[in-house]
Scaffold this active site. Structure first.
Site, mmCIF file in Angstrom:
data_model
loop_
_atom_site.group_PDB
_atom_site.id
_atom_site.type_symbol
_atom_site.label_atom_id
_atom_site.label_comp_id
_atom_site.label_asym_id
_atom_site.label_seq_id
_atom_site.Cartn_x
_atom_site.Cartn_y
_atom_site.Cartn_z
ATOM 1 N N ASP A 1 -28.220 -58.017 -16.533
ATOM 2 C CA ASP A 1 -27.676 -58.373 -15.223
ATOM 3 C C ASP A 1 -27.301 -59.847 -15.079
ATOM 4 O O ASP A 1 -26.592 -60.204 -14.152
ATOM 5 C CB ASP A 1 -28.689 -58.034 -14.122
ATOM 6 C CG ASP A 1 -29.271 -56.647 -14.283
ATOM 7 O OD1 ASP A 1 -28.502 -55.742 -14.663
ATOM 8 O OD2 ASP A 1 -30.476 -56.479 -14.078
ATOM 9 N N ASP B 1 -26.528 -63.815 -12.020
ATOM 10 C CA ASP B 1 -26.930 -63.007 -10.873
ATOM 11 C C ASP B 1 -28.009 -63.760 -10.101
ATOM 12 O O ASP B 1 -27.753 -64.792 -9.519
ATOM 13 C CB ASP B 1 -27.386 -61.628 -11.329
ATOM 14 C CG ASP B 1 -27.406 -60.624 -10.183
ATOM 15 O OD1 ASP B 1 -26.693 -60.838 -9.201
ATOM 16 O OD2 ASP B 1 -28.126 -59.623 -10.281
ATOM 17 N N ASP C 1 -35.562 -61.944 -9.654
ATOM 18 C CA ASP C 1 -35.502 -60.700 -8.893
ATOM 19 C C ASP C 1 -36.773 -59.898 -9.148
ATOM 20 O O ASP C 1 -37.277 -59.866 -10.272
ATOM 21 C CB ASP C 1 -34.294 -59.859 -9.304
ATOM 22 C CG ASP C 1 -32.980 -60.447 -8.799
ATOM 23 O OD1 ASP C 1 -33.025 -61.406 -8.018
ATOM 24 O OD2 ASP C 1 -31.913 -59.927 -9.185
ATOM 25 N N ARG D 1 -30.848 -66.641 0.172
ATOM 26 C CA ARG D 1 -31.868 -65.792 -0.447
ATOM 27 C C ARG D 1 -33.008 -66.585 -1.078
ATOM 28 O O ARG D 1 -33.168 -66.614 -2.276
ATOM 29 C CB ARG D 1 -31.239 -64.856 -1.477
ATOM 30 C CG ARG D 1 -30.207 -63.940 -0.883
ATOM 31 C CD ARG D 1 -29.784 -62.865 -1.855
ATOM 32 N NE ARG D 1 -28.911 -61.904 -1.186
ATOM 33 C CZ ARG D 1 -28.522 -60.754 -1.707
ATOM 34 N NH1 ARG D 1 -28.939 -60.417 -2.903
ATOM 35 N NH2 ARG D 1 -27.726 -59.942 -1.026
#
Length: 455
Positions: free
Chosen positions: A245, A269, A273, A325
């Site tokens: 990713d 990305d 995560d 984020r």
């Protein structure tokens, strides 16, 4: 030009400059339907085993864990005798260890002879993480990454795919460019103290269906998408992987994870995560810059297994040229405590699908407003509830406790006020206000440790 057209053009420009502004690849249906292959029997078995570990790592009362952390911060700031005490001195001489995690090990001049003591220092939801403690120390001597199915002894890939606990260190400074994602086995510590270790210009680190992982003291940047292939993930298994990713660190269905004193920037990305039922995670003392979508906790509104997700963000510095984020959460429970948010361009903390977010003792410095034509675009709101009407999110538990807001930053709270909990306003009103954050995060990011001296 009409005001509405000015605003439209502003967001159109943002979309052109940052095409992934609102959704990372992990959030798209294409990823889950096409890019992610069906797990073979091996990964299905790993998934079942990981779910059992994740359930055991889940804390039934997350408020208790958060309260324990804030109480220890109070002790560092005030001392047991209520005197301000921001300098540890356990190792003799001056030692500027300004938060409870660092004070556990940094003041010892013999830290290099007792590296595994680090595993005793984690706090927050990842507090039971032990990494490779109890296993042998393995020294990486070779920065190459040429063999994916049969990694060469001496390489990082060889080390992280061994079975059993392993404490991984590095013989000298090195730049490691991963040809494909680095798939870690359980019970491993990557310990970069004493040298400069860079994971850069290639694939990132994958933590999938494993437990007990510590990543400490390295720099990760310029992480790129790789097309996949046959990759080893343990001594006894290798398999075909699809395209990675572009995440710096991807945590997938894993528990008891601690990321500490890591410096990260500019990944394709996300920087970090955590998805698919991952839980018992602490991310601390790290420095993040130069990125759009910094952290995604929970990738899809349909993945209700993320309700067990519990993550602590403590003593991190969210620095220059970040957009959004920090984190963005779905479901789960996120405790953001004593982080320094000095820059963001859209918002700092966001979420959907009713996550619990407790922001405690952070410092938020609002960004400068942007002029688009004759219109002023205001990005000073810390929070963003995505894809949800206020009639729904007003019941979500998003609380700000003892935060400091500068340059007109503001936090929109929701949900009932916390009562009868360790960090309610009544209990923690003077514990650790955001004004202390500059000191608590002073050494965020990779440390320049020297063997034989306090770090």
């Amino acid at each position: 030009m009409p005001r509405s057209l000015n605003i439209f053009l502003f967001f159109l420009c943002l979309a052109v400059i940052t095409p992934t502004m609102n959704a990372s690849e992990l959030e798209t249906e294409k990823f889950w339907k096409e890019e992610r292959p069906e797990f073979d029997q091996y990964w299905e078995e790993r998934s079942v085993e990981a779910k059992e570990f994740n359930q055991k790592a889940y804390f039934p009362d997350p408020f208790e864990v958060s309260g324990n952390l804030t109480a220890s911060i109070t002790e560092v700031i005030a001392g047991k005798n209520l005197r301000r005490n921001l300098r540890g001195n356990k190792g003799g001489g001056q030692c500027l260890a300004t938060n409870p995690i660092d004070r556990c090990w940094r003041c010892d001049p013999n830290w290099a002879d007792n590296r595994q003591k680090l595993a005793d220092c984690v706090q927050g939801f990842g507090r039971n993480t032990r990494g490779g403690k109890g296993g042998p120390i393995y020294v990486v001597t070779d920065p190459s990454d040429d063999e994916l199915m049969d990694p060469k002894p001496g390489t990082l890939r060889y080390a992280v795919t061994r079975n059993g606990p392993l404490w991984i260190t590095f013989a000298h400074n090195m730049l490691i460019t991963l040809q494909q994602e680095l798939i870690m086995n359980s019970d491993k510590t990557i310990d970069g103290r004493g040298v400069d270790v860079y994971i850069a210009n290639g694939a990132g680190i994958t933590v999938q269906f494993v437990k007990n992982i510590i990543i400490h003291g390295i720099k990760i940047y310029n992480i790129q998408v790789r097309e996949g292939g046959t990759i080893r993930d343990s001594e006894t298994h290798y398999g075909l992987r699809t395209r990675s990713d572009g995440d710096g660190i991807s945590i997938f269905g894993s528990s008891n994870i601690w990321i500490d004193h890591v410096s990260m920037k500019n990944c394709t990305d996300g920087l970090i995560d955590a998805i698919m039922g991952s839980t018992a995670i602490t991310i601390s003392n790290s420095h993040f810059t130069d990125h759009n979508e910094v952290m995604l906790f929970g990738a899809n509104d349909n993945h209700k297994e993320d309700k067990i997700m519990q993550i602590t963000l403590a003593f991190n510095h969210f620095g220059k040229r970040l957009v959004q984020r920090m984190p963005r959460a779905r479901f789960g429970f996120v405790h953001c405590v004593n982080n320094d948010y000095t820059h963001w361009e859209m918002y700092a903390i966001g979420g959907s699908s009713n996550p619990t977010i407790i922001s405690e003792g952070n410092r938020f410095i609002g960004p400068e407003n942007k002029m688009v034509g004759k219109d002023l675009i205001n990005s000073k709101e810390v929070t963003k509830r995505e894809y949800t009407d206020e009639s729904i999110w007003k019941s979500w538990q998003w609380r700000s406790i003892n935060d400091e807001f500068l340059s007109d930053a503001y936090f929109i709270q929701s949900g009932p006020e916390l009562k009868d909990r360790p960090f309610s306003r009544q209990d923690m009103i003077t514990a650790k206000p955001g004004s202390y954050v500059g000191r608590l995060t002073r050494f965020a990011g990779n440390l320049q440790c020297i063997v034989g001296k306090p770090c």
